[in-house]
Scaffold this motif. Structure first.
Motif, short mmCIF file in Angstrom:
data_model
loop_
_atom_site.label_atom_id
_atom_site.label_comp_id
_atom_site.label_asym_id
_atom_site.label_seq_id
_atom_site.Cartn_x
_atom_site.Cartn_y
_atom_site.Cartn_z
N ALA A 345 -3.06 -49.25 10.66
CA ALA A 345 -3.13 -49.80 12.02
C ALA A 345 -1.74 -50.09 12.57
CB ALA A 345 -3.97 -51.07 12.01
N LEU A 346 -0.86 -50.60 11.74
CA LEU A 346 0.50 -50.91 12.19
C LEU A 346 1.31 -49.63 12.44
CD1 LEU A 346 1.31 -53.95 9.87
CD2 LEU A 346 0.75 -54.00 12.31
N LEU A 347 1.11 -48.62 11.62
CA LEU A 347 1.79 -47.35 11.84
C LEU A 347 1.33 -46.69 13.12
CD1 LEU A 347 1.78 -45.93 8.20
CD2 LEU A 347 3.80 -46.58 9.55
N GLU A 348 0.04 -46.79 13.42
CA GLU A 348 -0.48 -46.23 14.66
C GLU A 348 0.12 -46.94 15.87
OE1 GLU A 348 -4.70 -46.51 14.39
OE2 GLU A 348 -4.91 -44.75 13.09
N LEU A 349 0.30 -48.25 15.75
CA LEU A 349 0.91 -49.00 16.85
C LEU A 349 2.35 -48.54 17.08
CD1 LEU A 349 0.97 -51.23 18.98
CD2 LEU A 349 1.49 -52.86 17.16
N LEU A 350 3.08 -48.31 16.01
CA LEU A 350 4.47 -47.85 16.15
C LEU A 350 4.55 -46.50 16.85
CD1 LEU A 350 6.28 -48.76 12.80
CD2 LEU A 350 6.58 -49.80 15.05
N GLU A 373 4.80 -46.39 0.76
CA GLU A 373 5.73 -45.28 0.98
C GLU A 373 5.60 -44.71 2.38
OE1 GLU A 373 8.80 -42.70 0.19
OE2 GLU A 373 8.14 -44.54 -0.80
N ARG A 374 4.38 -44.65 2.91
CA ARG A 374 4.22 -44.14 4.29
C ARG A 374 5.01 -45.00 5.27
NH1 ARG A 374 -1.51 -44.13 6.48
NH2 ARG A 374 -1.68 -46.06 5.26
N ALA A 375 4.89 -46.28 5.11
CA ALA A 375 5.60 -47.20 6.00
C ALA A 375 7.10 -47.07 5.84
CB ALA A 375 5.16 -48.63 5.72
N ARG A 376 7.57 -46.92 4.60
CA ARG A 376 9.01 -46.82 4.37
C ARG A 376 9.59 -45.61 5.07
NH1 ARG A 376 12.85 -44.60 1.83
NH2 ARG A 376 11.47 -43.01 0.94
N LYS A 377 8.88 -44.47 4.99
CA LYS A 377 9.37 -43.24 5.63
C LYS A 377 9.38 -43.39 7.15
CE LYS A 377 7.98 -39.98 2.01
NZ LYS A 377 7.10 -38.82 1.68
N ARG A 378 8.31 -43.99 7.70
CA ARG A 378 8.23 -44.12 9.16
C ARG A 378 9.29 -45.09 9.67
NH1 ARG A 378 8.91 -43.47 13.53
NH2 ARG A 378 7.52 -43.77 15.33
N LEU A 379 9.53 -46.15 8.97
CA LEU A 379 10.55 -47.11 9.38
C LEU A 379 11.95 -46.50 9.27
CD1 LEU A 379 9.08 -50.28 7.62
CD2 LEU A 379 9.28 -49.94 10.10
N ASP A 380 12.16 -45.67 8.27
CA ASP A 380 13.43 -44.98 8.09
C ASP A 380 13.72 -44.10 9.31
OD1 ASP A 380 15.76 -44.30 6.82
OD2 ASP A 380 14.85 -42.74 5.60
N GLU A 381 12.68 -43.38 9.75
CA GLU A 381 12.83 -42.53 10.94
C GLU A 381 13.07 -43.39 12.18
OE1 GLU A 381 9.14 -40.52 11.12
OE2 GLU A 381 9.53 -39.17 9.41
N LEU A 382 12.39 -44.49 12.26
CA LEU A 382 12.47 -45.33 13.45
C LEU A 382 13.87 -45.91 13.63
CD1 LEU A 382 10.60 -46.42 15.68
CD2 LEU A 382 10.20 -48.43 14.28
#
Length: 406
Positions: A345-350, A373-382
């Protein structure tokens, strides 16, 4: 015939008064009177019809509804004048009006006794308390109900003992007004009386009693409210949840931590679907900050298997709340629920282009608490892609908690 709902929506005063005067269905006439009490129209267009109905309708319930409608429009004096045959001076000093009206409480005409009780409650003179209490034994249950209502409006604790005796009245209408009055009067004695009304045979009485308990701020109400989560009535169960949220706001500060811990333990053990759905309803429709904050805090700590996704979605929506404290509570509640559903849900919001900066920043912060790990990769990109400094700062801080950049 056009429905009463349509007439109310269209504010059709002429047709509503015609229905009140001519319908052969007492239920329809009664509902027409109730609508006319609240309709947006000058008094001269409705008060005369209500006065006639209050005096002359063949059905006692219609007469009572008309009297209440006149009370709602603050026009009961016109009815009293029509009954006694002389004008009532609304410009008198409060004490003088109260003295005049208390005499009407013992009239032979129940409609006059009802009207007098309504006005005494509305003008708020506690000098009438003793006279109203004496009338709680009126032989007409319609009068007893309105006397109880008047005493509730006065909020005079001298009346609590007498009101408490009405909790076993044979008429549900009287018990309902009694529960309302006790809820407004407060105090330990009123609380005890309301707790004794939670097993009333009337759903409305149980709902009103439950809905009042949270405002007392007493931990004594906790177990009783949790017990009502198993009530047969959905409206009673929801009232219990709303009251639990109010209890968190009103309990004395020195008892707050203990009460919160105990409430979470009790509610977590029940896993009633109504708990989550009612808390979600508060977040979606509530307007009072203290209610929304407490519902947000509580939701993260009592959500089990029932309505889990609905709870997560509601909390994610609060991340964009104008109330910063509510948004912070939403993050901690989401972290408490945890799991892949929260991370998703938080990744979708981002990834939502329409989401605000504040919401995305809070989502990034939350991912630092629950992400994998999914969150770490998305935050790295962000961190590299966002133009918003606040979001970047939050994403970088979250990354640090998740093991740093890849």
């Amino acid at each position: 015939m056009t429905s009463l709902f349509t007439l109310e929506k269209e504010n059709d005063v002429d047709e509503l008064t015609s229905v009140l005067e001519a319908s052969d269905n007492e239920g329809v006439r009664r509902r027409a009177a109730e609508i006319l009490g609240d309709v947006d129209a000058p008094d001269e267009e409705v008060v005369d019809s209500l006065t006639v109905a209050a005096r002359e309708d063949d059905d006692a319930r219609v007469r009572a509804a008309a009297i209440d409608a006149l009370d709602q429009r603050e026009a009961v004096e016109q009815l009293i004048a029509a009954i006694v045959g002389e004008e009532v001076d609304g410009g008198q000093a409060e004490w003088a009006r109260a003295e005049e009206l208390t005499n009407a409480l013992t009239s032979k005409q129940p409609e006059l006794r009802m009207a007098a009780a309504n006005v005494l409650g509305r003008i708020g003179s506690r000098s009438a308390t003793d006279d109203l209490v004496n009338q709680l034994s009126d032989p007409d249950h319609r009068v007893r109900a309105r006397v109880a209502r008047a005493l509730g409006r006065l909020e005079d604790r001298r009346a609590v003992s007498a009101l408490a005796e009405l909790r076993n009245d044979e008429q549900a209408e009287v018990r309902r007004e009694t529960a309302e009055a006790l809820g407004r009067t407060k105090g330990d004695e009123a609380l005890a009386a309301l707790l004794a009304m939670l097993d009333d045979s009337s759903e409305a009485v149980r709902r009103i009693a439950a809905g009042s308990l949270g405002e007392f701020g007493s931990p004594r109400a906790l177990d009783a409210l949790v017990g009502l989560l198993g009530d047969d009535s959905d409206t009673v169960r929801r009232a219990a949840v709303f009251s639990l949220v109010e209890l968190l706001s009103n309990v004395p500060a020195e008892r707050s931590h203990e009460l919160r811990q105990t409430m979470v333990e009790r509610l977590s053990a029940t896993d009633h679907r109504v708990v989550v759905s009612s808390l979600v309803e508060i977040l979606e429709e509530g307007s009072q900050a203290h209610q929304r904050r407490n519902a947000t805090w509580l939701l993260g700590r009592v959500t089990g298997s029932q309505n889990r996704w609905a709870a997560i979605e509601a909390l994610v929506d609060v991340l964009d709340d104008d109330d910063e404290m509510a948004a912070q509570f939403a993050v901690t509640s989401l972290a408490t629920i945890g799991g892949e559903s929260v991370e998703t849900a938080l990744l979708e919001l981002l990834s939502n282009r329409e989401a605000s900066t504040d919401a995305k920043a809070m989502a990034a912060f939350g991912l630092g608490k629950v992400g994998g790990e999914r969150a770490r990769k998305r935050l790295d990109e962000l961190v590299d892609q966002t133009d918003d400094e606040e979001v970047r700062k939050r994403a970088f801080a979250a990354l640090s908690k998740l093991g740093g950049r890849g």
